[in-house]
Design an enzyme around this catalytic site. Structure first.
Site, short mmCIF file in Angstrom:
data_model
loop_
_atom_site.label_atom_id
_atom_site.label_comp_id
_atom_site.label_asym_id
_atom_site.label_seq_id
_atom_site.Cartn_x
_atom_site.Cartn_y
_atom_site.Cartn_z
N ARG A 33 5.51 6.05 13.85
CA ARG A 33 5.69 6.84 12.79
C ARG A 33 5.19 8.28 12.72
O ARG A 33 4.25 8.54 13.40
CB ARG A 33 4.88 6.17 11.46
N HIS B 256 0.92 -1.21 -0.01
CA HIS B 256 0.10 0.15 -0.02
C HIS B 256 0.85 1.21 -0.01
O HIS B 256 2.00 1.07 0.32
CB HIS B 256 -0.77 0.13 1.29
N HIS C 132 4.71 0.07 0.27
CA HIS C 132 5.60 -0.67 1.49
C HIS C 132 4.64 -1.67 1.87
O HIS C 132 3.23 -1.82 1.83
CB HIS C 132 6.04 0.34 2.69
N ASP D 62 0.60 5.09 1.71
CA ASP D 62 -0.36 5.60 2.79
C ASP D 62 -1.43 6.74 2.37
O ASP D 62 -0.86 7.47 1.59
CB ASP D 62 0.57 6.29 3.81
#
Length: 316
Positions: A307, A142, A292, A144
């Site tokens: 993150r 995917h 990723h 983000d």
């Protein structure tokens, strides 16, 4: 000694069985692996050391302490390395959340994601997996937050606790994925537009009444199937399994077939880099140019990551 040639009219006809056409569009053999766009100016790195980890994507950066303010020359080289390698790795940084946010702010304003669990501030997303935590949902290829009009420009991820085995993260180079599509497919998708929605990626984690409210806050958006990188101008495939639902203007069945082929391009190993984490390591990736996948192969062991995401622009 004489040789008698067989005339073309009498030559035997060779019958060959039809070759299998891969349903997923992943043809074997040579692949075009361009790390940089046409016209890229190669220059030495004078302030940091760059150690490539794969052919087109992924480099370890040495010689920089991310807890310290970045000098302008170092920031420039890191940005150039990010454009060249798409994801950068920094070993043993052990940043505080504040330092992690400060480093990310060198590339712009930070964004928040109300769909994910917070860390110690609104800008920090915490992924605490294993040991009785809810099941992971990052183990799918995917990009983000493409369900937003302005998806994140990039993200800075730090592993605070690693499992005894597994827990790697993989990234795929979506410029290489585009370069290696058949010409007929590229001609078909250049200029096409796709719809992105948060529901495919998140609906299994929320009750229906919660989803109803989120649908009002996050209606579907459209992005180009092939976007141009705003800094390099390079074309990149910009659809992903988690959020892309259909290609506008196609019947659903035809859209599904084409999207399945495009989704599969992230699965090609030649377009990927895989990073084995140690506690305190940091990864900084260009969300515009990559997908990723967080590998969920560590069983019930604990894996804790934080993150910070950098606000992006509208794809074009």
């Amino acid at each position: 000694m004489s040789v008698t040639e067989t005339s073309p009219s009498t030559a035997p006809t060779v019958q060959l069985r039809l070759a299998r056409i891969p349903a997923d569009g992943l043809y074997e053999g040579h692949r075009l692996l361009r790390r940089t766009p046409d016209g890229w100016q190669e220059r030495p790195y004078e302030h940091v050391e760059i150690v490539p980890q794969a052919a087109t994507i992924g480099a370890e950066v040495r010689g920089v302490d991310l807890a310290r303010p970045l000098r302008a020359a170092v920031r420039e080289e890191l940005n150039r390395a990010l454009l060249e390698w798409k994801v950068l790795f920094f070993r043993g940084q052990h940043l505080s959340s504040a330092h992690q946010r400060d480093f990310a702010r060198n590339w712009g304003e930070l964004e928040t994601n109300p769909l994910l669990e917070r860390g110690d501030s609104d800008e920090v997303v915490r992924f605490d997996k294993g040991a009785g935590a809810p099941p992971s949902f990052e183990n799918v290829w995917h990009t983000d937050v493409t369900f937003r009009e302005r998806p994140a420009m990039g993200a800075v991820l730090q592993l605070r606790e690693i499992p005894p085995f597994g827990g790697d993260t993989m990234w795929a180079d979506m410029a290489a994925a585009y370069d290696n599509l058949p010409h007929a497919v590229r001609a078909r998708i250049d200029g096409a537009v796709a719809e992105h929605d948060f529901l495919p990626g998140f609906r299994r984690f929320y009750a229906p009444e919660r989803l109803a409210g989120l649908q009002d806050a996050f209606p579907p958006v459209t992005h180009p199937v092939v976007r141009r990188h705003p800094e390099t101008g390079r074309r990149m495939l910009f659809v992903n399994t988690s959020f892309t639902t259909r290609i506008v203007g196609l019947e659903q069945a035809e859209s599904d077939r084409l999207l399945r082929l495009l989704f599969q391009q992230a699965h090609v190993p030649e377009f990927q880099v895989r990073f084995r984490w140690q506690a305190g390591d940091v990864a900084f990736w260009d969300n515009r140019a990559t997908q990723h996948y967080a590998v969920a192969d560590y069983g019930d062991a604990r894996r804790v990551a934080e993150r910070v995401a950098i606000a992006g622009d509208r794809p074009y």
